[in-house]
Scaffold this motif. Structure first.
Motif, PDB file in Angstrom:
ATOM      1  N   ASP A  73      46.946  40.363  50.724  1.00 40.84           N
ATOM      2  CA  ASP A  73      45.714  39.966  51.408  1.00 40.84           C
ATOM      3  C   ASP A  73      45.974  39.099  52.635  1.00 40.84           C
ATOM      4  O   ASP A  73      45.118  38.976  53.504  1.00 40.84           O
ATOM      5  CB  ASP A  73      44.787  39.228  50.441  1.00 40.84           C
ATOM      6  N   ARG A  74      47.155  38.511  52.747  1.00 38.83           N
ATOM      7  CA  ARG A  74      47.452  37.691  53.923  1.00 38.83           C
ATOM      8  C   ARG A  74      48.586  38.242  54.777  1.00 38.83           C
ATOM      9  O   ARG A  74      49.029  37.608  55.722  1.00 38.83           O
ATOM     10  CB  ARG A  74      47.707  36.240  53.537  1.00 38.83           C
ATOM     11  N   MET A  75      49.029  39.441  54.430  1.00 38.92           N
ATOM     12  CA  MET A  75      50.056  40.113  55.226  1.00 38.92           C
ATOM     13  C   MET A  75      49.537  41.445  55.745  1.00 38.92           C
ATOM     14  O   MET A  75      48.922  42.200  55.003  1.00 38.92           O
ATOM     15  CB  MET A  75      51.311  40.385  54.392  1.00 38.92           C
ATOM     16  N   THR A  76      49.817  41.709  57.011  1.00 47.21           N
ATOM     17  CA  THR A  76      49.510  42.999  57.608  1.00 47.21           C
ATOM     18  C   THR A  76      50.838  43.621  58.001  1.00 47.21           C
ATOM     19  O   THR A  76      51.623  42.999  58.725  1.00 47.21           O
ATOM     20  CB  THR A  76      48.616  42.831  58.857  1.00 47.21           C
ATOM     21  N   ILE A  77      51.113  44.802  57.496  1.00 49.44           N
ATOM     22  CA  ILE A  77      52.359  45.507  57.806  1.00 49.44           C
ATOM     23  C   ILE A  77      52.016  46.613  58.800  1.00 49.44           C
ATOM     24  O   ILE A  77      51.127  47.425  58.534  1.00 49.44           O
ATOM     25  CB  ILE A  77      53.003  46.128  56.553  1.00 49.44           C
TER      26      ILE A  77
END
Length: 190
Positions: free
Chosen positions: A93-97
């Motif tokens: 929820d706090r990482m965008t890949i």
């Protein structure tokens, strides 16, 4: 690879051996985060990790509580591994890949700016490619005011004459150059 500090401290992240990359050594990571710790509260900052590979730097920021992390790599295996690991660590929820070529990604800023931009391209990159990356981060406003660009590189890459260079630190064979685009360093040629 193991996470050296924070809530995941000591956790080993085992990446498939067929993935490309050269994870930052524990010694260099620890030194880097000691420097950054003097400037930032990790749970209050946003981070852009370029050439993320298997996420060695992304996981360290996540472990220290960074709430917004964007990790960019063009290798599909690395992107899959990053995505699966973020889910396993319950931090998706706090990482965008993002799967993209970093130069293409930096051309148009659709993600906003960050407190820290970390760049760790392949050591086969030329000085010109490194310089282009630094300029694209500056030109396209990827850094927040007061933010820093951190570039990991080998001894063959030199930034001493760059007008926005704050410092370069060496840890074994790893060099980190820190840039700030808020003001031009008056001691360096314009």
């Amino acid at each position: 690879m193991r996470i050296i500090s924070g809530s995941f401290r000591g956790k080993k992240i085992i990446a498939p051996s067929n993935l490309p990359g050269r994870p930052t050594t524990d010694f260099a990571k620890e030194a880097l985060f000691n420097v950054l710790n003097n400037h930032y509260h990790f749970d209050e900052i946003s981070v852009l990790d370029l050439f993320a590979g298997i996420g060695s730097i992304s996981w360290e920021f996540a472990s220290r509580g960074s709430q917004r992390i964007v990790s960019v790599d063009q290798d599909p295996g690395c992107v899959k591994f990053l995505t699966e690991t973020a889910q396993k660590l319950s931090i998706a929820d706090r990482m965008t890949i993002v799967r993209n070529d970093v130069f293409q990604f930096l051309k148009r800023n659709t993600y906003g700016s960050f407190d820290i931009v970390f760049v760790d391209p392949p050591y086969t990159f030329t000085q010109e490619e490194y310089d282009k990356l630094v300029e694209m981060v500056r030109e396209n406003k990827w850094l927040n005011e007061g933010g820093e660009l951190v570039v990991e590189h080998s001894a063959t890459i030199k930034f001493e004459e760059h007008q926005h260079l704050l410092q370069t630190r060496k840890y074994g064979n790893v060099h980190f150059s820190f840039f700030d685009f808020d003001e031009i360093n008056p001691e360096l040629p314009q």
